[in-house]
Design an enzyme around this catalytic site. Structure first.
Site, mmCIF file in Angstrom:
data_model
loop_
_atom_site.group_PDB
_atom_site.id
_atom_site.type_symbol
_atom_site.label_atom_id
_atom_site.label_comp_id
_atom_site.label_asym_id
_atom_site.label_seq_id
_atom_site.Cartn_x
_atom_site.Cartn_y
_atom_site.Cartn_z
ATOM 1 N N ASP A 99 -43.075 2.638 77.872
ATOM 2 C CA ASP A 99 -42.778 4.147 77.919
ATOM 3 C C ASP A 99 -43.216 4.781 76.861
ATOM 4 O O ASP A 99 -42.533 5.778 76.279
ATOM 5 C CB ASP A 99 -41.208 4.374 78.331
ATOM 6 C CG ASP A 99 -40.351 3.482 77.684
ATOM 7 O OD1 ASP A 99 -40.914 3.140 76.507
ATOM 8 O OD2 ASP A 99 -39.175 3.330 77.976
ATOM 9 N N GLU A 121 -43.291 -3.202 83.665
ATOM 10 C CA GLU A 121 -41.909 -2.506 83.643
ATOM 11 C C GLU A 121 -41.881 -1.223 84.240
ATOM 12 O O GLU A 121 -41.431 -0.295 83.422
ATOM 13 C CB GLU A 121 -41.748 -2.781 82.228
ATOM 14 C CG GLU A 121 -39.939 -2.499 81.828
ATOM 15 C CD GLU A 121 -39.792 -2.616 80.446
ATOM 16 O OE1 GLU A 121 -39.136 -3.608 80.052
ATOM 17 O OE2 GLU A 121 -40.040 -1.686 79.671
ATOM 18 N N GLU A 135 -39.150 8.699 75.860
ATOM 19 C CA GLU A 135 -39.755 7.451 76.776
ATOM 20 C C GLU A 135 -39.402 7.753 78.284
ATOM 21 O O GLU A 135 -40.127 7.527 79.201
ATOM 22 C CB GLU A 135 -38.804 6.295 76.384
ATOM 23 C CG GLU A 135 -39.382 5.782 74.931
ATOM 24 C CD GLU A 135 -38.528 6.635 73.832
ATOM 25 O OE1 GLU A 135 -38.930 6.144 72.682
ATOM 26 O OE2 GLU A 135 -37.902 7.311 73.981
ATOM 27 N N HIS A 216 -32.646 2.640 66.325
ATOM 28 C CA HIS A 216 -33.747 3.341 66.063
ATOM 29 C C HIS A 216 -34.027 4.643 66.936
ATOM 30 O O HIS A 216 -35.037 5.136 66.759
ATOM 31 C CB HIS A 216 -35.039 2.457 66.034
ATOM 32 C CG HIS A 216 -35.196 1.973 67.571
ATOM 33 N ND1 HIS A 216 -34.903 0.915 68.223
ATOM 34 C CD2 HIS A 216 -36.291 2.546 68.312
ATOM 35 C CE1 HIS A 216 -35.408 0.879 69.278
ATOM 36 N NE2 HIS A 216 -36.295 1.672 69.493
ATOM 37 N N ARG A 218 -34.624 8.044 68.588
ATOM 38 C CA ARG A 218 -34.969 9.311 68.321
ATOM 39 C C ARG A 218 -33.783 10.130 68.656
ATOM 40 O O ARG A 218 -33.206 10.845 67.937
ATOM 41 C CB ARG A 218 -36.248 10.020 68.963
ATOM 42 C CG ARG A 218 -37.312 9.206 68.192
ATOM 43 C CD ARG A 218 -38.555 9.961 68.913
ATOM 44 N NE ARG A 218 -39.699 9.551 68.483
ATOM 45 C CZ ARG A 218 -40.543 10.166 67.508
ATOM 46 N NH1 ARG A 218 -40.094 11.180 67.105
ATOM 47 N NH2 ARG A 218 -41.751 9.557 67.337
ATOM 48 N N HIS A 248 -34.623 -0.265 60.747
ATOM 49 C CA HIS A 248 -36.069 0.305 61.051
ATOM 50 C C HIS A 248 -36.670 1.273 59.933
ATOM 51 O O HIS A 248 -35.864 1.689 59.192
ATOM 52 C CB HIS A 248 -35.745 1.348 62.564
ATOM 53 C CG HIS A 248 -37.032 1.637 63.133
ATOM 54 N ND1 HIS A 248 -37.936 2.549 62.706
ATOM 55 C CD2 HIS A 248 -37.559 1.091 64.128
ATOM 56 C CE1 HIS A 248 -38.795 2.768 63.657
ATOM 57 N NE2 HIS A 248 -38.692 1.870 64.475
#
Length: 373
Positions: A99, A121, A135, A216, A218, A248
C-alpha cells in the site's frame, strides 16, 4: 515449451522488499518466468539493507528519494519513471505489494499500458481513509483494477468480495512476510554473526524483560508521537524491563523520541535495524509495541504479543485471533495494557499462544503458480 512469462516486480520500501524477496527468489528459480525487478528506492537506506541480505539485485533502480519530498511530488515522479521502465521492459505482468506510494504509482502506470497487475497482500482495509494515511487509499485504488488479488487471509478476501471484486481474481495465498521470516531465521541460524550487532545490548539488559518497539506512522506525527514517547518513559520507570527501540529516520519520529527518551538507562534508542537484526529483536523481546503493519504479522509467528499503537488496523485478523490488541496513542492506555501483559501471566499466555492467522511460509510458491496460469 512456452516462452517464459515476463514478470516485473516493483517496490520501493523496506517492508515491500521484505515481503517480496521470497517471491523474487521463487520467480528467479522458476523456468516458467523471466523475472525482472524495479525499485523506486522510496526508502533508500532501509531498502538497500534488505536487498543486500536477500541477495536481490534490481534491474532498474530509480532512486526517487529526495529530502522533504511531498507525497504528490513522489507520486508524480514514481508514475513517470516507472512508466519508462514499463515501456522498456513490456512485461506480461506487473507485481506490486501492499500500500505504498510506489505501489499505487506502479499499478497505475501498468494500468495506463493495459498490463495486468498482481497485487500481493490485497484486501487489507481499516475502513478509515485517514488511518493509515495515505496507505488505506493507495491499496483501495489498486484494488479497483488489479487482475490478480493475492489476499493474505480469508478476512482480506471477504473485504474484496464485499467491494464486488470478481471472485475468480481473488485467491487466499497467506502472507509472504511469514516466508521471509522463515528464510531469515534459517539464515541467522546458519550464520549467527549476522546478528552480532545486538550482542552488547543483550549483555547490557541481561536479566531484564525486553520490550521491542517501532513507531513511524504518519497519522501519529505530532500529539500521537508525543503520547507514545510519554508512555514509554513511564513504562521505563520500572526496574525489571528494558526497551529496545530502532528509531525511524523521519525527523517527526527521531526528534520527539530523542527529546523524551534519550539518556534513560533502560531505553536503547538505536539506528534502524537490518532485517536479520530485527528478526533477532523479535526473538528476544517479550512483547512488541508498534504502529507498524508488518510487526502485527511477524511477532505472532514467534509467539510474541503485539500492542498496536493505532486507532484502527487493516489487519483485524490478529486482533480477532488474540495475537494483537489495539491500544491507540493514549499514554494511559498504552501503559496500562503493557503492564497488564508484564504482570498478568494468564493475559500474556492468552496472546502468546493464540494462533497466527497470517500464513504458513508457502505463500510465494502459491503466487508463482497463480501467475503461471
Amino acid at each position: 515449451m512456452a516462452e517464459p512469462r515476463k514478470i516485473l516486480t516493483v517496490f520501493g520500501t523496506r517492508p515491500e522488499a521484505i515481503k517480496l524477496f521470497p517471491l523474487v527468489h521463487a520467480l528467479d528459480a522458476d523456468p516458467r518466468f523471466d523475472s525482472r525487478v524495479c525499485v523506486s528506492a522510496q526508502h533508500r537506506g532501509m531498502l538497500d539493507q534488505v536487498l543486500a541480505i536477500a541477495d536481490v539485485v534490481p534491474h532498474h533502480d530509480l532512486d526517487l528519494m529526495t529530502p522533504g519530498q511531498t507525497l504528490d511530488a513522489l507520486t508524480a515522479r514514481a508514475l513517470v519513471e516507472i512508466g519508462r521502465v514499463l515501456d522498456a521492459e513490456t512485461p506480461d505482468w506487473v507485481v506490486v505489494q501492499g500500500d505504498t506510494t510506489t505501489v499505487m504509482a506502479g499499478a497505475i502506470a501498468a494500468y495506463y499500458r493495459q498490463i495486468p497487475v498482481c497485487h500481493v497482500e490485497a484486501g487489507l482495509r481499516s475502513g478509515d481513509i485517514y488511518h493509515p494515511w495515505p496507505e488505506e487509499v493507495n491499496r483501495r485504488v489498486v484494488g479497483t483494477f488489479a487482475a490478480l488479488h493475492c489476499a493474505p487471509t480469508d478476512t482480506a478476501r471477504d473485504a474484496l468480495l464485499k467491494e464486488n471484486t470478481d471472485p475468480a481474481t481473488v485467491h487466499v495465498t497467506g502472507n509472504t512476510v511469514i516466508d521471509a521470516l522463515h528464510w531469515v531465521s534459517a539464515k541467522v541460524e546458519a550464520e549467527p554473526g549476522l546478528v552480532s550487532g545486538l550482542a552488547d545490548l543483550e549483555t547490557r539488559f541481561a536479566g531484564k524483560r525486553i520490550i521491542g518497539m517501532t513507531s513511524h506512522r504518519r497519522e501519529n506525527f505530532g500529539d500521537g508521537m508525543q503520547n507514545i514517547a510519554d508512555a514509554v518513559k513511564r513504562i521505563a520507570s520500572r526496574g525489571d524491563i528494558a526497551v529496545i527501540f530502532p528509531v525511524h529516520l523521519n525527523p517527526n519520529v527521531h526528534a520527539v523520541m530523542n527529546e523524551q527518551l534519550a539518556g534513560l538507562d533502560n531505553v536503547a534508542l538505536i539506528e534502524p535495524l537490518d532485517y536479520p537484526h530485527f528478526a533477532r529483536l523479535l526473538n528476544i523481546a517479550e512483547l512488541m509495541l508498534t504502529d507498524s503493519g508488518g510487526v502485527q504479522e511477524e511477532a505472532p509467528a514467534l509467539g510474541k504479543p503485539v500492542l498496536v499503537m493505532r486507532e484502527t488496523t487493516e489487519r483485524p485478523e490478529g486482533v480477532a485471533a488474540g495475537t494483537a490488541k489495539l491500544v491507540g496513542t493514549d499514554a494511559d492506555t498504552i501503559v496500562r495494557e503493557t503492564e497488564r501483559l508484564l504482570d498478568d501471566p494468564e493475559a500474556y499466555s492468552a496472546m502468546a499462544r493464540a494462533h497466527n492467522p497470517f500464513g504458513d511460509g508457502l505463500s510465494a510458491q502459491r503466487i508463482c503458480d497463480l501467475l503461471a496460469r
